[in-house]
Design a protein around this motif. Structure first.
Motif, mmCIF file in Angstrom:
data_model
loop_
_atom_site.group_PDB
_atom_site.id
_atom_site.type_symbol
_atom_site.label_atom_id
_atom_site.label_comp_id
_atom_site.label_asym_id
_atom_site.label_seq_id
_atom_site.Cartn_x
_atom_site.Cartn_y
_atom_site.Cartn_z
ATOM 1 N N MET A 17 5.636 31.825 -6.794
ATOM 2 C CA MET A 17 5.769 33.240 -7.096
ATOM 3 C C MET A 17 6.862 33.447 -8.151
ATOM 4 O O MET A 17 7.909 32.801 -8.101
ATOM 5 C CB MET A 17 6.135 33.999 -5.817
ATOM 6 N N ARG A 18 6.585 34.340 -9.084
ATOM 7 C CA ARG A 18 7.567 34.610 -10.135
ATOM 8 C C ARG A 18 8.706 35.454 -9.593
ATOM 9 O O ARG A 18 8.516 36.343 -8.781
ATOM 10 C CB ARG A 18 6.893 35.318 -11.295
ATOM 11 N N ARG A 19 9.883 35.150 -10.064
ATOM 12 C CA ARG A 19 11.096 35.853 -9.656
ATOM 13 C C ARG A 19 11.176 37.194 -10.389
ATOM 14 O O ARG A 19 10.917 37.264 -11.577
ATOM 15 C CB ARG A 19 12.286 34.963 -10.025
ATOM 16 N N ASP A 20 11.573 38.251 -9.679
ATOM 17 C CA ASP A 20 11.784 39.559 -10.289
ATOM 18 C C ASP A 20 13.258 39.660 -10.671
ATOM 19 O O ASP A 20 14.134 39.761 -9.814
ATOM 20 C CB ASP A 20 11.401 40.677 -9.316
ATOM 21 N N TRP A 21 13.521 39.638 -11.971
ATOM 22 C CA TRP A 21 14.896 39.642 -12.461
ATOM 23 C C TRP A 21 15.468 41.054 -12.600
ATOM 24 O O TRP A 21 16.659 41.209 -12.846
ATOM 25 C CB TRP A 21 14.959 38.906 -13.799
ATOM 26 N N SER A 22 14.664 42.095 -12.460
ATOM 27 C CA SER A 22 15.154 43.473 -12.645
ATOM 28 C C SER A 22 16.345 43.808 -11.748
ATOM 29 O O SER A 22 17.363 44.313 -12.242
ATOM 30 C CB SER A 22 14.025 44.473 -12.413
ATOM 31 N N PRO A 23 16.257 43.568 -10.428
ATOM 32 C CA PRO A 23 17.410 43.921 -9.586
ATOM 33 C C PRO A 23 18.654 43.082 -9.894
ATOM 34 O O PRO A 23 19.781 43.577 -9.795
ATOM 35 C CB PRO A 23 16.927 43.667 -8.162
ATOM 36 N N GLU A 38 11.464 27.342 -16.945
ATOM 37 C CA GLU A 38 11.469 27.999 -18.252
ATOM 38 C C GLU A 38 11.190 29.497 -18.133
ATOM 39 O O GLU A 38 11.774 30.309 -18.841
ATOM 40 C CB GLU A 38 10.431 27.332 -19.158
ATOM 41 N N ARG A 39 10.316 29.874 -17.222
ATOM 42 C CA ARG A 39 10.003 31.295 -17.026
ATOM 43 C C ARG A 39 11.253 32.060 -16.596
ATOM 44 O O ARG A 39 11.457 33.201 -16.988
ATOM 45 C CB ARG A 39 8.895 31.424 -15.985
ATOM 46 N N ASP A 40 12.131 31.411 -15.810
ATOM 47 C CA ASP A 40 13.366 32.063 -15.367
ATOM 48 C C ASP A 40 14.364 32.251 -16.508
ATOM 49 O O ASP A 40 15.285 33.045 -16.394
ATOM 50 C CB ASP A 40 14.025 31.278 -14.228
ATOM 51 N N THR A 89 17.720 43.328 -23.738
ATOM 52 C CA THR A 89 17.894 42.977 -25.146
ATOM 53 C C THR A 89 19.238 42.309 -25.428
ATOM 54 O O THR A 89 19.443 41.793 -26.520
ATOM 55 C CB THR A 89 17.767 44.230 -26.042
ATOM 56 N N HIS A 90 20.136 42.309 -24.449
ATOM 57 C CA HIS A 90 21.433 41.666 -24.621
ATOM 58 C C HIS A 90 21.422 40.204 -24.185
ATOM 59 O O HIS A 90 22.474 39.573 -24.066
ATOM 60 C CB HIS A 90 22.511 42.442 -23.851
ATOM 61 N N LEU A 91 20.220 39.674 -23.926
ATOM 62 C CA LEU A 91 20.068 38.276 -23.516
ATOM 63 C C LEU A 91 19.086 37.596 -24.462
ATOM 64 O O LEU A 91 18.292 38.250 -25.120
ATOM 65 C CB LEU A 91 19.561 38.187 -22.071
ATOM 66 N N ALA A 92 19.153 36.263 -24.526
ATOM 67 C CA ALA A 92 18.254 35.496 -25.394
ATOM 68 C C ALA A 92 17.804 34.235 -24.664
ATOM 69 O O ALA A 92 18.516 33.719 -23.811
ATOM 70 C CB ALA A 92 18.971 35.129 -26.690
ATOM 71 N N ALA A 93 16.615 33.742 -25.018
ATOM 72 C CA ALA A 93 16.051 32.617 -24.271
ATOM 73 C C ALA A 93 15.902 31.324 -25.065
ATOM 74 O O ALA A 93 16.199 30.249 -24.555
ATOM 75 C CB ALA A 93 14.687 33.011 -23.706
ATOM 76 N N LYS A 94 15.438 31.400 -26.298
ATOM 77 C CA LYS A 94 15.048 30.189 -27.023
ATOM 78 C C LYS A 94 16.172 29.145 -27.144
ATOM 79 O O LYS A 94 15.975 27.985 -26.791
ATOM 80 C CB LYS A 94 14.494 30.560 -28.398
ATOM 81 N N PRO A 95 17.361 29.514 -27.622
ATOM 82 C CA PRO A 95 18.425 28.501 -27.722
ATOM 83 C C PRO A 95 18.843 27.941 -26.359
ATOM 84 O O PRO A 95 19.193 26.771 -26.244
ATOM 85 C CB PRO A 95 19.584 29.240 -28.383
ATOM 86 N N VAL A 96 18.780 28.789 -25.324
ATOM 87 C CA VAL A 96 19.138 28.332 -23.976
ATOM 88 C C VAL A 96 18.119 27.297 -23.512
ATOM 89 O O VAL A 96 18.484 26.250 -22.970
ATOM 90 C CB VAL A 96 19.223 29.524 -22.988
ATOM 91 N N PRO A 129 3.813 25.653 -19.014
ATOM 92 C CA PRO A 129 2.734 25.542 -19.999
ATOM 93 C C PRO A 129 2.178 26.893 -20.429
ATOM 94 O O PRO A 129 1.677 27.033 -21.533
ATOM 95 C CB PRO A 129 1.655 24.730 -19.281
ATOM 96 N N GLY A 130 2.293 27.901 -19.585
ATOM 97 C CA GLY A 130 1.805 29.230 -19.933
ATOM 98 C C GLY A 130 2.565 29.863 -21.086
ATOM 99 O O GLY A 130 2.072 30.788 -21.732
ATOM 100 N N LEU A 131 3.752 29.375 -21.368
ATOM 101 C CA LEU A 131 4.551 29.913 -22.464
ATOM 102 C C LEU A 131 4.299 29.197 -23.787
ATOM 103 O O LEU A 131 4.793 29.625 -24.826
ATOM 104 C CB LEU A 131 6.047 29.826 -22.121
ATOM 105 N N HIS A 132 3.548 28.097 -23.732
ATOM 106 C CA HIS A 132 3.316 27.291 -24.931
ATOM 107 C C HIS A 132 1.826 27.218 -25.221
ATOM 108 O O HIS A 132 1.122 26.413 -24.638
ATOM 109 C CB HIS A 132 3.866 25.874 -24.750
ATOM 110 N N GLN A 133 1.367 28.065 -26.111
ATOM 111 C CA GLN A 133 -0.032 28.037 -26.480
ATOM 112 C C GLN A 133 -0.162 27.355 -27.829
ATOM 113 O O GLN A 133 0.599 27.629 -28.747
ATOM 114 C CB GLN A 133 -0.616 29.444 -26.535
ATOM 115 N N ASP A 134 -1.136 26.471 -27.925
ATOM 116 C CA ASP A 134 -1.407 25.757 -29.155
ATOM 117 C C ASP A 134 -1.811 26.760 -30.239
ATOM 118 O O ASP A 134 -2.736 27.546 -30.057
ATOM 119 C CB ASP A 134 -2.534 24.747 -28.899
#
Length: 167
Positions: free
Chosen positions: A17-23, A83-85, A94-101, A115-120
């Motif tokens: 199950m995906r984590r809900d980061w909103s709270p 990676e999804r987290d 918008t004050h956070l970034a993912a790619k360099p992390v 794999p869902g984040l990497h589409q050919d």
């Protein structure tokens, strides 16, 4: 890749199950990164990342450091990060970034790829073309693409995407 989240070969995730980061982000909004209590290992990881980012001085450095700090604070650093987290909090704030992390964690073997984040890119292009074609033609072209990629009724060595560009 064997990650720190698996115990043996063939083991799969028990809870997908995906984590809900909103709270989490709402709770941490306005709190400076320096105020988040980190373990010694988490502090070392964040400091290593901050040092690397200082060498690459550019815009967004604070976003990257804050992202890793929040992840380390909330999830700990004892196992690999999914990676999804990493991407979800950056998508919500918008004050956070993912790619360099992700690049940093991947280089240290601390990232479980999604794999869902990497589409050919080539496959996505073919899917766009197929969607624009009339249904009967799209089915024929799709069958042709699958056969050339070694996924037809007679599996074989797939041809490279360059073969499609040449036709």
């Amino acid at each position: 890749m064997t990650s720190a989240t698996t115990i043996g070969p063939g083991q799969e995730a028990l809870f997908t199950m995906r984590r809900d980061w909103s709270p989490v982000l709402a709770r941490l909004r306005g709190r400076p990164s320096a105020d988040l209590p980190l373990t010694e290992a988490a502090t070392a990881l964040v400091d290593d990342f901050a040092e690397q980012r200082r060498d690459q001085e550019g815009t967004g450095s604070n976003k990257n450091i804050r992202t890793l700090t929040i992840l380390s604070y909330w999830l700990g650093v004892e196992t690999a990060f999914h990676e999804r987290d990493v991407h979800e909090p950056a998508r919500l704030d918008t004050h956070l970034a993912a790619k360099p992390v992700c690049q940093f964690l991947r280089a240290r073997g601390l990232l479980v790829n999604d794999p869902g984040l990497h589409q050919d890119r080539d496959l996505a292009s073919i899917e766009r073309v197929l969607a624009a074609l009339p249904q009967p033609v799209a089915e024929e072209v799709d069958a042709w693409v699958q056969a050339l990629r070694g996924q037809g009724p007679r599996e074989n060595e797939p041809r490279s995407w360059e073969a499609f560009a040449a036709t």
